[in-house]
Design a protein around this motif. Structure first.
Motif, PDB file in Angstrom:
ATOM      1  N   VAL A 136      29.424  41.855  40.348  1.00  0.00           N
ATOM      2  CA  VAL A 136      28.764  43.236  40.904  1.00  0.00           C
ATOM      3  C   VAL A 136      27.954  43.734  39.868  1.00  0.00           C
ATOM      4  O   VAL A 136      28.167  43.267  38.483  1.00  0.00           O
ATOM      5  CB  VAL A 136      29.844  44.130  41.121  1.00  0.00           C
ATOM      6  CG1 VAL A 136      30.857  43.754  42.214  1.00  0.00           C
ATOM      7  CG2 VAL A 136      30.595  44.644  40.104  1.00  0.00           C
ATOM      8  N   ASP A 154      36.318  45.432  48.646  1.00  0.00           N
ATOM      9  CA  ASP A 154      35.790  46.698  48.766  1.00  0.00           C
ATOM     10  C   ASP A 154      37.017  47.532  49.365  1.00  0.00           C
ATOM     11  O   ASP A 154      37.470  47.505  50.607  1.00  0.00           O
ATOM     12  CB  ASP A 154      34.869  46.603  49.955  1.00  0.00           C
ATOM     13  CG  ASP A 154      34.059  47.917  50.187  1.00  0.00           C
ATOM     14  OD1 ASP A 154      34.486  48.685  49.455  1.00  0.00           O
ATOM     15  OD2 ASP A 154      33.074  47.960  51.255  1.00  0.00           O
ATOM     16  N   GLY A 162      30.690  48.375  49.509  1.00  0.00           N
ATOM     17  CA  GLY A 162      30.447  46.677  49.348  1.00  0.00           C
ATOM     18  C   GLY A 162      30.158  46.313  50.704  1.00  0.00           C
ATOM     19  O   GLY A 162      29.130  45.380  51.004  1.00  0.00           O
TER      20      GLY A 162
END
Ligand SMILES: Cc1cc2nc3c(=O)[nH]c(=O)nc-3n(C[C@H](O)[C@H](O)[C@H](O)COP(=O)(O)OP(=O)(O)OC[C@H]3O[C@@H](n4cnc5c(N)ncnc54)[C@H](O)[C@@H]3O)c2cc1C
Length: 447
Positions: A136, A154, A162
């Motif tokens: 990420v 997420d 996400g």
């Protein structure tokens, strides 16, 4: 670049619970939380957990005197619109402070070895040369971070930061919720003027989707409403309710507002190196939009699957698929069934009909028990069916309402069976989704 087995987006109840479970299994876990530590779980104050859930989900159970503990009660009334024939269910409930309880879960996760970065917001995914998620990009105090991850989970709540950033066709739906897919919840914290009104339990008026329940102040209460469309619409229904329901006299202390998903869970909760849970995956209860423990039910199952996938070195969608299968064939099927029943009945029945089913005893304690997960004896269903027939004969129930209720029952059985046949592998998933969406089209949404 620093790399982790699992990066979790969001340190709410879902993210903190997953972090603890995965860190305890020896995985290197990082949780990114947009808010500073002293602001997590402050979106509202009081939430409820059924007492039986603490052991089942292996979560800490605060008791009187602990900072997270607010109150407990066990009488849960379901009331007719005029509140003349309330029905009582005994189901012990613990009221907790969201901020303090979230901190408790975070502390447990840290003790298990998970690392939390607060004030650190997820911005986007990193992809490898095959187009698969491999980490990420995040921002902390203006500084860009790039972090590697074998799986990104997420748990960012309704923001679903996400899931909504996934490329089209990545394997999990990336569409945002509409106003018809959520409950707008307004909570009025009040003090009750007359000691005779102090609460022993909660009362829920299904017709208005409103309730009154205890709060941390034993002389107070929370009067809540949850409605679709908008906060303005919720206020409109509340005003109607106040004209009819004999609420106790109160002084308003403060008002809290929030939203919670009120729609089906995403069909697939996994993709290559990706997993979604909590409000980000719409895992709230179809009865009332509560989502803390219902997400944990999925997370408890998912922990086994994620753990195995990481240990075997295969975190593809195929390897994570059992999350979908375990969840959709169990709690997913149950929630889908209840949603179909509730939407059909609540949308069809008018004020007088709601009043009649309570007054005539058609709504029995046993039937209401289904709302808190109790099995319903066949005699209770037969009794209700006879009551409906008598209601038509007496012209208290409109044939159109009974027809809508029968259709809701048929849809409920069909969607539940469909969930129980969720494909064991990715094969057949597209056809399964098509059929599920067709049934949901018939079920409709709550008005
Ligand atoms: C008024 C109200 C009352 C409710 N009462 C109950 C109840 O009594 N019982 C119950 O079970 N449920 C209740 N619910 C529902 C419940 O609050 C939610 O289902 C639950 O909190 C969802 O938890 P979560 O961890 O999935 O999401 P959240 O608690 O929303 O946590 C998500 C976290 O992700 C963080 N985040 C967001 N964006 C980013 C980003 N870009 N980067 C990093 N972090 C990010 C957020 O700051 C947040 O801390 C209620 C909801 C409302 C609105």
């Amino acid at each position: 670049m620093q790399s982790y087995d699992l990066i979790i987006l969001g340190a709410g109840t879902s993210g903190a619970y997953l972090a603890k479970r995965m860190a305890r299994r020896g995985h290197k876990v990082l949780v990114l939380e947009r808010l500073p530590r002293d602001k997590v779980g402050t979106k509202y104050d009081i939430f409820h957990i059924e007492r039986r859930e603490f052991d089942r989900l292996e979560i800490p159970r605060p008791t009187e005197g602990d900072p997270a503990w607010a109150f407990e009660f066990e009488k849960n009334y379901n009331a007719d619109p005029l509140t003349k024939f309330p029905k009582c269910q005994l189901n012990p409930i613990v009221g907790l402070h969201m901020h303090e309880y979230t901190l408790l879960l975070i502390e447990e996760a840290e003790a298990a070895g998970a690392v939390f970065k607060f004030g650190c917001a997820f911005e986007d995914f990193l992809f490898d040369d095959k187009g698969k998620i491999c980490g990420v990009k995040a921002k902390q105090r203006g500084r860009e971070l790039t972090l590697g991850a074998r799986i990104v989970a997420d748990c960012s709540g309704m923001a679903a930061v996400g899931r909504l950033k996934l490329p089209d066709g990545y394997g999990v739906e990336n569409t945002p919720l509409t106003d018809e897919d959520m409950f707008y919840v307004i909570l009025r914290y009040v003090t009750l003027k007359d000691p005779k009104d102090y609460l022993e339990g909660s009362t829920f008026w299904a017709y208005y989707k409103t309730w009154i329940a205890p709060c941390a102040d034993p002389h107070g209460a929370i009067i809540g409403i949850g409605a679709c469309h908008s906060f303005e619409y919720a206020e409109q229904i509340y005003a109607e309710m106040e004209q009819v329901v004999p609420l106790p006299d109160y002084d308003l202390v403060r008002v809290e507002r929030g939203r919670t998903p009120y729609t089906r869970n995403v069909h697939s909760m996994v993709a290559d190196n990706f997993f979604v849970s909590g409000d980000a995956g719409n895992l709230t209860k179809s009865v009332n939009g509560e989502g803390v423990t219902s997400a944990m039910v999925q997370l408890k199952m998912a922990t086994e699957v994620l753990d195995r996938a990481l240990k075997l070195g295969d975190t593809s969608r195929k390897a994570l698929w059992d999350v979908n299968r375990y969840y959709n064939t169990t709690q997913g099927a149950e929630f889908a069934m209840l949603r179909a029943l509730l939407v059909g009945v609540v949308n069809a029945a008018g004020f007088d009909e709601f009043q009649y089913v309570f007054e005539s005893g058609i709504i029995s304690d046993e039937l209401l028990g289904a709302l808190s997960g109790m099995p319903v004896p066949p005699e209770a269903i037969l009794g209700a069916a006879k009551g409906f027939v008598a209601g038509i004969a007496k012209k208290k129930l409109r044939p159109a309402t009974i027809k809508a209720a029968a259709l809701a029952f048929k849809n409920a059985v069909e969607i539940s069976n469909h969930y129980k046949r969720f494909p064991a592998t990715e094969d057949g998933f597209d056809a399964w989704c098509k059929k599920a969406d067709e049934i949901y089209e018939r079920i409709g949404k709550i008005k």
